[in-house]
Design an enzyme around this catalytic site. Structure first.
Site, PDB file in Angstrom:
ATOM      1  N   GLY A   1      52.411  25.013  31.144  1.00 27.70           N
ATOM      2  CA  GLY A   1      52.937  24.041  32.104  1.00 27.70           C
ATOM      3  C   GLY A   1      54.339  24.358  32.574  1.00 27.70           C
TER       4      GLY A   1
ATOM      5  N   GLY B   1      57.681  24.209  32.332  1.00 23.55           N
ATOM      6  CA  GLY B   1      58.650  23.853  31.306  1.00 23.55           C
ATOM      7  C   GLY B   1      60.072  23.761  31.807  1.00 23.55           C
ATOM      8  N   ARG B   2      60.372  24.456  32.899  1.00 21.01           N
ATOM      9  CA  ARG B   2      61.715  24.340  33.486  1.00 21.01           C
ATOM     10  C   ARG B   2      61.641  24.345  35.007  1.00 21.01           C
ATOM     11  NH1 ARG B   2      64.855  30.130  32.661  1.00 21.01           N
ATOM     12  NH2 ARG B   2      63.061  31.500  32.916  1.00 21.01           N
TER      13      ARG B   2
ATOM     14  N   LYS C   1      63.965  25.126  39.736  1.00 13.52           N
ATOM     15  CA  LYS C   1      63.814  25.820  38.455  1.00 13.52           C
ATOM     16  C   LYS C   1      65.141  25.759  37.713  1.00 13.52           C
ATOM     17  CE  LYS C   1      62.164  30.148  36.437  1.00 13.52           C
ATOM     18  NZ  LYS C   1      61.578  31.487  36.740  1.00 13.52           N
TER      19      LYS C   1
ATOM     20  N   ASP D   1      65.063  23.856  26.743  1.00 14.61           N
ATOM     21  CA  ASP D   1      65.857  22.761  27.293  1.00 14.61           C
ATOM     22  C   ASP D   1      65.607  22.528  28.777  1.00 14.61           C
ATOM     23  OD1 ASP D   1      67.076  24.989  28.423  1.00 14.61           O
ATOM     24  OD2 ASP D   1      68.926  24.811  27.255  1.00 14.61           O
ATOM     25  N   GLY D   2      64.708  23.314  29.382  1.00 16.66           N
ATOM     26  CA  GLY D   2      64.417  23.131  30.794  1.00 16.66           C
ATOM     27  C   GLY D   2      65.491  23.660  31.733  1.00 16.66           C
TER      28      GLY D   2
ATOM     29  N   ARG E   1      62.958  27.061  44.677  1.00 17.78           N
ATOM     30  CA  ARG E   1      61.873  27.970  45.061  1.00 17.78           C
ATOM     31  C   ARG E   1      60.991  27.276  46.102  1.00 17.78           C
ATOM     32  NH1 ARG E   1      59.426  30.534  39.588  1.00 17.78           N
ATOM     33  NH2 ARG E   1      58.376  28.537  39.392  1.00 17.78           N
TER      34      ARG E   1
ATOM     35  N   ASP F   1      49.154  32.682  33.773  1.00 22.32           N
ATOM     36  CA  ASP F   1      49.916  31.540  34.283  1.00 22.32           C
ATOM     37  C   ASP F   1      50.984  31.969  35.277  1.00 22.32           C
ATOM     38  OD1 ASP F   1      50.920  32.499  31.596  1.00 22.32           O
ATOM     39  OD2 ASP F   1      52.676  31.380  32.236  1.00 22.32           O
ATOM     40  N   ASN F   2      51.147  33.282  35.466  1.00 19.52           N
ATOM     41  CA  ASN F   2      52.092  33.800  36.460  1.00 19.52           C
ATOM     42  C   ASN F   2      51.381  34.401  37.661  1.00 19.52           C
ATOM     43  OD1 ASN F   2      54.248  33.089  34.827  1.00 19.52           O
ATOM     44  ND2 ASN F   2      54.384  35.092  33.853  1.00 19.52           N
TER      45      ASN F   2
END
Length: 534
Positions: free
Chosen positions: A107, A109-110, A130, A142-143, A200, A277-278
């Site tokens: 997911g 995450g940041r 991001k 920590d995102g 982005r 996932d990329n």
């Protein structure tokens, strides 16, 4: 007459992803599993001093946005300090195979999607921050994002666009005024670094992993909802959803992915972390992490220290890995089709489209525009073998060849001297003598083939210069821009950004930015090697 540009903080947002798909009912940001849902509503975490470091004027013009001042409401939006009433920020749920192993839920995450901004031309673009704080998918992180990785993503997203490579884009780079602690090489040496946020931009950031997580959990209805949303919004020409349409949709994804990877292979780009996932469902280059640019032509080279054990994501492996990733996507889509075997022809189509696209691009790079009486594929394949044997600089070789071709065709008596000058310019100290001999032999065969072209020598050379960039984002150039920016000097970043907008132009005043990798950068961390934290 086009509308006047508006400030981002005055722009209206749409929320098709959030409107169409299932939202996690919890607003808790602590890391947790989120079964049954497509995304989690989130709120960016404010930073101390958001200030604009870099801005893409070209992308802003496409979006109908005006450049903001260094500080102010628009920059607060770009940092996550201000959420507009029309936004519904979210973090998407997805899974993925990382280095070939199923990793379960991953997911955003940041990353946080703010929604979609309607552009003057009628298209809608999702804007994603991001580094704007934690989400339920942040796991132990920590995102946040550091300036180092954020600057690399900002620069490369736009550089790839101007090279003509299918890619996500980057609108802005914003400093946060807050440090972020990172262990760059995961070697027990964490240190504080300047924080930053990248905005982005893409039509969508949906990736293979969004489908995989739903299939892995048996969430077939959610899988169907996501697939129907993606088809309806981005592949409407396929028609109303059905089992046959799902098969055709997979075929389109395979073709788009093939075209993207063919572009990578012909400009020398190494993604570095081709986890499922990329991988963008739209065939766009996504997630610029430990990427690199091939300098010595070494098919087994990877910039990613995490991949040094297997070289799974090395330059030469990228076409195969993309095919494997598509196989994993086919597995995820299989609950929606009547016969899973119906998905197999699309994988064969990937191979065909990749090969045809790569060869067409190589022919253009070599000035071979007329179909020869014999197949050019053996000539192209032997070129790649010779480049690998010689380990010359890929970008320099093709660019210098483009410059030399008119003289080679009009003054054949000088051919040997011109070819030696070309090889000397492209060779590194470690270039193999036997490989250079092999490349000389190939150049002789190439010149014989080139003389079959109907265009005049000047026309062939001009076409080659338009197909072979002089400037690419070599890692050592990015590293120099990062070091200066961390010290408060944005001039190298701005200069590099401007030059990379015109990669095929000579720009003689910036000649040093086209130089081969210097010896000092050969092993330097950040210039030669990177990690997933980079």
């Amino acid at each position: 007459m086009s509308a006047s540009p508006v400030s981002l903080d005055q722009a209206p947002f749409q929320n098709s992803f959030a409107d169409a798909l299932r939202a996690d009912p919890s607003r808790e940001l602590q890391p947790r599993q989120v079964p049954g849902y497509h995304y989690s509503p989130v709120t960016p975490t404010a930073v101390r001093d958001p200030h604009l470091l870099a801005w893409s004027e070209e992308l802003a013009a496409e979006l109908g946005l005006s450049r903001p001042p260094t500080r102010g409401p628009a920059v607060e939006v770009l940092a996550g300090n201000r959420v507009l009433p029309s936004m519904r920020p979210f973090a998407a749920r997805y899974g993925g195979h990382q280095f070939g192993n199923w990793a379960g839920q991953l997911g955003d995450g940041r990353a946080m999607g703010l929604g979609e901004l309607p552009a003057p031309d009628g298209r809608a673009w999702e804007i994603q921050l991001k580094g704007a704080g934690p989400t339920p998918y942040s796991r132990r992180a920590d995102g946040r994002a550091v300036l180092r990785s954020s600057l690399r993503e900002f620069l490369c997203s736009e550089a790839m666009h101007h090279l003509g490579v299918p890619t996500t884009r980057a609108l802005s780079l914003v400093g946060t005024g807050e440090p972020v602690v990172r262990d760059m090489f995961y070697d027990g040496n964490p240190r504080p670094e300047p924080g930053a946020v990248v905005a982005r931009v893409a039509p969508s950031f949906v990736r293979f992993g969004n489908f995989q997580i739903l299939a892995a959990h048996g969430e077939t209805e959610q899988l169907r909802e996501l697939t129907d949303y993606v088809i309806g919004r981005f592949f409407p020409e396929l028609g109303p959803p059905s089992a046959d349409v799902y098969v055709r949709f997979f075929g389109d994804v395979c073709r788009r992915t093939a075209v993207m990877v063919a572009h990578w292979m012909t400009v020398g780009f190494v993604h570095g972390v081709m986890n499922t996932d990329n991988m963008s469902i739209l065939g766009l280059t996504i997630d610029y992490g430990p990427y690199g640019w091939l300098e010595p032509y070494q098919p087994d080279w990877t910039p990613n220290t995490t991949d040094f054990g297997t070289h799974r994501y090395a330059f030469g492996q990228q076409p195969r890995v993309a095919l494997w990733n598509l196989m994993m996507l086919a597995q995820a889509l299989s609950p929606l089709v009547a016969d899973v075997q119906a998905l197999r022809p699309a994988l064969d189509e990937y191979v065909r489209v990749f090969t045809a696209t790569r060869n067409a691009q190589l022919r253009r790079k070599l000035g071979l525009t007329r179909q020869a009486s014999v197949d050019d594929a053996p000539l192209l394949d032997s070129l790649l073998e010779a480049l690998a044997a010689a380990e010359v600089d890929m970008t320099v070789f093709f660019r210098r060849l483009a410059h030399r071709v008119p003289a080679l065709l009009t003054r054949p008596a000088e051919a040997d001297e011109a070819l030696e000058a070309l090889l000397t310019a492209a060779a590194y100290p470690e270039s193999a003598a036997e490989g250079l001999r092999q490349l000389r032999e190939w150049l002789g065969r190439y010149l014989l083939r080139l003389r079959q072209e109907p265009a005049d020598a000047a026309g062939i050379g001009a076409g080659m210069l338009a197909a072979n960039p002089k400037y690419v984002l070599r890692n050592y150039l990015a590293a120099q821009a990062i070091e200066a920016a961390e010290a408060g000097d944005l001039a190298p970043l701005n200069r590099l950004f401007e030059v990379l907008k015109r990669p095929f132009d000579e720009q003689p005043e910036h000649e040093e930015l086209a130089a081969k990798r210097p010896e000092w950068a050969r092993e330097k961390p950040g210039s030669a090697t990177l990690s997933c934290s980079s």
